[in-house]
Design a protein around this motif. Structure first.
Motif, PDB file in Angstrom:
ATOM      1  N   UNK A 240       0.798  -1.222   0.000  1.00 49.77           N
ATOM      2  CA  UNK A 240       0.000   0.000   0.000  1.00 49.77           C
ATOM      3  C   UNK A 240       0.834   1.277   0.000  1.00 49.77           C
ATOM      4  N   UNK A 241       1.951   1.359   0.750  1.00 47.03           N
ATOM      5  CA  UNK A 241       2.718   2.615   0.716  1.00 47.03           C
ATOM      6  C   UNK A 241       3.163   3.012  -0.691  1.00 47.03           C
ATOM      7  N   UNK A 242       3.547   2.021  -1.505  1.00 45.19           N
ATOM      8  CA  UNK A 242       3.951   2.333  -2.875  1.00 45.19           C
ATOM      9  C   UNK A 242       2.767   2.837  -3.701  1.00 45.19           C
ATOM     10  N   UNK A 243       1.597   2.212  -3.501  1.00 49.81           N
ATOM     11  CA  UNK A 243       0.403   2.656  -4.217  1.00 49.81           C
ATOM     12  C   UNK A 243       0.038   4.078  -3.819  1.00 49.81           C
ATOM     13  N   UNK A 244       0.012   4.356  -2.521  1.00 47.76           N
ATOM     14  CA  UNK A 244      -0.370   5.692  -2.063  1.00 47.76           C
ATOM     15  C   UNK A 244       0.605   6.749  -2.567  1.00 47.76           C
TER      16      UNK A 244
ATOM     17  N   UNK B 188     -10.990  -2.213  -0.585  1.00 44.42           N
ATOM     18  CA  UNK B 188     -10.659  -0.826  -0.274  1.00 44.42           C
ATOM     19  C   UNK B 188      -9.644  -0.256  -1.235  1.00 44.42           C
ATOM     20  N   UNK B 189      -8.672  -1.059  -1.631  1.00 40.43           N
ATOM     21  CA  UNK B 189      -7.666  -0.627  -2.596  1.00 40.43           C
ATOM     22  C   UNK B 189      -8.312  -0.249  -3.925  1.00 40.43           C
ATOM     23  N   UNK B 190      -9.284  -1.051  -4.371  1.00 36.61           N
ATOM     24  CA  UNK B 190      -9.969  -0.729  -5.626  1.00 36.61           C
ATOM     25  C   UNK B 190     -10.749   0.584  -5.496  1.00 36.61           C
ATOM     26  N   UNK B 191     -11.367   0.824  -4.350  1.00 35.85           N
ATOM     27  CA  UNK B 191     -12.052   2.094  -4.124  1.00 35.85           C
ATOM     28  C   UNK B 191     -11.073   3.259  -4.176  1.00 35.85           C
ATOM     29  N   UNK B 192      -9.899   3.092  -3.599  1.00 42.08           N
ATOM     30  CA  UNK B 192      -8.888   4.148  -3.628  1.00 42.08           C
ATOM     31  C   UNK B 192      -8.408   4.422  -5.049  1.00 42.08           C
TER      32      UNK B 192
ATOM     33  N   UNK C 275     -12.288  17.023   6.393  1.00 42.17           N
ATOM     34  CA  UNK C 275     -11.927  15.629   6.601  1.00 42.17           C
ATOM     35  C   UNK C 275     -10.428  15.414   6.467  1.00 42.17           C
ATOM     36  N   UNK C 276      -9.971  14.216   6.833  1.00 42.62           N
ATOM     37  CA  UNK C 276      -8.539  13.929   6.807  1.00 42.62           C
ATOM     38  C   UNK C 276      -8.083  13.242   5.524  1.00 42.62           C
ATOM     39  N   UNK C 277      -9.030  12.758   4.718  1.00 42.51           N
ATOM     40  CA  UNK C 277      -8.672  12.210   3.415  1.00 42.51           C
ATOM     41  C   UNK C 277      -7.882  10.927   3.446  1.00 42.51           C
ATOM     42  N   UNK C 278      -7.996  10.135   4.505  1.00 37.29           N
ATOM     43  CA  UNK C 278      -7.256   8.887   4.557  1.00 37.29           C
ATOM     44  C   UNK C 278      -7.847   7.862   3.571  1.00 37.29           C
ATOM     45  N   UNK C 279      -6.989   7.030   2.974  1.00 38.59           N
ATOM     46  CA  UNK C 279      -7.468   6.058   1.980  1.00 38.59           C
ATOM     47  C   UNK C 279      -8.353   4.991   2.604  1.00 38.59           C
ATOM     48  N   UNK C 280      -9.215   4.412   1.757  1.00 45.20           N
ATOM     49  CA  UNK C 280     -10.160   3.401   2.236  1.00 45.20           C
ATOM     50  C   UNK C 280      -9.424   2.164   2.733  1.00 45.20           C
ATOM     51  N   UNK C 281      -8.283   1.832   2.143  1.00 47.78           N
ATOM     52  CA  UNK C 281      -7.511   0.679   2.612  1.00 47.78           C
ATOM     53  C   UNK C 281      -7.189   0.792   4.090  1.00 47.78           C
ATOM     54  N   UNK C 282      -6.976   2.013   4.546  1.00 48.00           N
ATOM     55  CA  UNK C 282      -6.660   2.236   5.956  1.00 48.00           C
ATOM     56  C   UNK C 282      -7.921   2.319   6.802  1.00 48.00           C
ATOM     57  N   UNK C 283      -8.946   3.015   6.292  1.00 49.82           N
ATOM     58  CA  UNK C 283     -10.145   3.186   7.118  1.00 49.82           C
ATOM     59  C   UNK C 283     -10.867   1.862   7.344  1.00 49.82           C
TER      60      UNK C 283
END
Length: 590
Positions: free
Chosen positions: A21-25, A368-372, A102-110
């Protein structure tokens, strides 16, 4: 009871090692500031909140429940103070748009934080996730004026949100709703009607509640094409953002339920309530589905969270409870008996819990990754591919996670034996709380029909092909000898999914009942293949690492592949049986 501990190490493994995920973000502009240090801090702080503040309220919240009197709902003792702390620390806006606070955190994290939340206190978590879903719908479809007025206070937790769809005479069939919206000269609308089963429709946690309500205009077309979406505040909001008069919306009663008793499930009456159109006239269902897709994933995560809590309690009990002797010789001869963890059947139950929980966690993060990607990626074709996967996988995530989550909670109760049936041990609460997840946000039978009918048959398996090709490409790249058993088992199960798809698509051309007849079995087959995929990826990351965490991960992966994935054969057999055996029996023969 054992204290709940958020599975942070496993969450970090899924995010950092399985999905990178860090590379994707870092590759997407809107998520470049989401660093590993920030993610770890959020997970650790979230764990402290859930373990220390929310989980201690869970049992008492279930025992006390919510109170209704004269349209006023009071939540269980401690909920209001916990919500204030929750909001003050920014959790209400964790995934929200930064443009409105909002804080805008990715769905993978939420999804990871939501799992902790639902493990600790599902009833409490429902108030917060409904607000997040309402924000999602407003952010995507409301006018700039509505967003500027309502989103900041929703994101900071000053106000909460609710979703008002169901009516006394209709649940899934929203096309026949009776709530009406009359246009006014000032551009607002007056709503009249009754909604039922409204989670968080009334409570004492926030100073205002913003309802998103489905209704029909006087000249609306019949069916779902005539539904519009409206924002209806509990209290009117003045131009300076202060609260004005009470709107014509009230809580007629609350339901007395099997579980989630700390969550207020309300009958909501709208009597000339002032509302504001969200999105376009007669396109309210499309706007609401923006919220519902996120909510359906959130409900699936409830299943995971409750399953994880049940597993932790069952494991602690199995290590402590002395009963019988190991069949191959005493493990603790100095004691009167061995812990029940020595017994194969107890291990079967615990490993089944562990395998489903950890597999579902990894798959939820994949969704969640696909949503992001669909929201943030710079390439239009990549976004479109992710959108298709989200549409395909959402009903699977909702239904499969909650079906297995309920099963896992029952297994945890079973590990306790008779004590699992007694209230003070807490295991029966997990079972009761998990049961609703299979029902609301569209029953799991409806999710199966959506998957089979709309997401597979309707497009001839086009979206499925995207997903299957990804798995096939991954399997073709596996060369390690240790992974060959995984590769062979997953390839065989994937073949059954392809065959089942071809059969139903073909058969449905002459018999539409084939879609409904195959739906639930197809969804279970699909879910097993999907968990097989993520378990193979987790096994790949665990091989060759001499550490307790990785050894346990690899052994659990083997258990899933050898003991659970073979169930795909049974589901395929049931799909092949077709619809005739269901439809040939006459009504008077039931």
């Amino acid at each position: 009871m054992a204290e709940f501990k958020a599975p942070i190490r496993d969450m970090q493994f899924v995010l950092n090692e399985v999905w990178q995920a860090p590379e994707l973000w870092a590759s997407m502009e809107n998520t470049q500031e989401v660093t590993p240090d920030l993610v770890n801090a959020i997970l650790e702080e979230g764990a402290r909140l859930c373990e220390n503040e929310l989980e201690p309220l869970n049992r008492n919240g279930d025992e006390e429940g919510c109170h209704w009197q004269d349209s006023v709902v009071t939540t269980p003792k401690g909920f209001k103070e916990a919500y204030r702390l929750y909001a003050e620390n920014g959790w209400t806006g964790l995934g929200g748009s930064p443009e409105y606070g909002g804080q805008g955190m990715p769905k993978m994290l939420t999804v990871m934080f939501e799992e902790m939340l639902f493990s600790a206190n599902t009833s409490f978590g429902l108030y917060t996730t409904l607000a997040s879903g309402a924000c999602m719908a407003l952010d995507n479809h409301a006018s700039d004026a509505l967003k500027q007025r309502y989103l900041p206070k929703l994101y900071d937790g000053t106000w909460a949100g609710s979703m008002c769809l169901t009516e006394p005479h209709c649940g899934t069939d929203l096309g026949i709703i009776k709530t009406r919206a009359e246009p006014q000269d000032d551009g607002s609308y007056r709503l009249n009607g009754t909604k039922i089963f409204i989670t968080g429709g009334e409570h004492d946690l926030t100073e205002n509640i913003i309802h998103l309500v489905l209704a029909k205009l006087p000249d609306a077309p019949s069916g779902t094409k005539g539904i519009s979406l409206f924002l209806v505040p509990k209290f009117m909001v003045n131009d300076d953002d202060s609260l004005g008069a009470r709107n014509g919306v009230s809580c007629g009663s609350i339901e007395h339920k099997m579980g989630i008793k700390g969550s207020a499930t309300c009958v909501m009456n709208f009597d000339d309530a002032v509302g504001y159109l969200v999105g376009e006239v007669n396109r309210g269902l499309q706007a609401m589905f923006t919220m519902m897709n996120y909510e359906r994933l959130s409900v699936g995560i409830q299943g995971i969270g409750l399953g994880e809590a049940s597993y932790q309690q069952a494991l602690a009990y199995a290590k402590d409870r002395l009963q019988g002797r190991a069949t191959d010789g005493p493990r603790q001869p100095e004691k009167s008996a061995d812990p029940i963890l020595v017994h194969p059947d107890v291990r079967r139950m615990l490993l089944t819990q562990k395998a489903y929980n950890e597999g579902a966690r990894a798959f939820a993060s994949y969704v969640g990754m696909q949503l992001d990607i669909a929201k943030n990626h710079s390439d239009a074709a990549t976004r479109a591919r992710a959108d298709a996967l989200v549409a395909l996988l959402t009903p699977v995530a909702k239904a499969y996670f909650t079906d297995r989550g309920f099963d896992v909670c029952v297994l945890g109760q079973q590990v306790f034996g008779g004590h699992g049936y007694i209230r003070e041990w807490g295991m029966e609460q997990y079972v009761r709380d998990a049961r609703i997840t299979q029902i609301y946000e569209g029953t799991n039978g409806i999710q199966a029909l959506d998957l089979m009918g709309r997401k597979v048959v309707a497009n001839g398996g086009e979206w499925l092909s995207i997903y299957v090709e990804e798995i096939e490409q991954y399997l073709n790249g596996l060369k390690q000898p240790e992974l060959q058993p995984f590769k062979e088992a997953l390839d065989s199960s994937l073949s059954l999914l392809r065959q089942a798809t071809e059969q139903v698509v073909s058969a449905s051309r002459t018999d539409l009942n084939e879609i409904g007849a195959a739906g639930c079995d197809y969804l279970n087959l699909f879910g097993l293949v999907s968990l097989g995929y993520v378990w193979t990826r987790m096994a790949e990351q665990a091989i060759g690492k001499d550490d307790t965490f990785y050894r346990a991960k690899l052994k659990t992966a083997r258990f899933f592949i050898q003991k659970l994935l073979p169930e795909t054969t049974a589901y395929f057999g049931k799909i092949k049986a077709g619809s005739a055996v269901l439809m040939e029996i006459d009504e008077d023969e039931f």
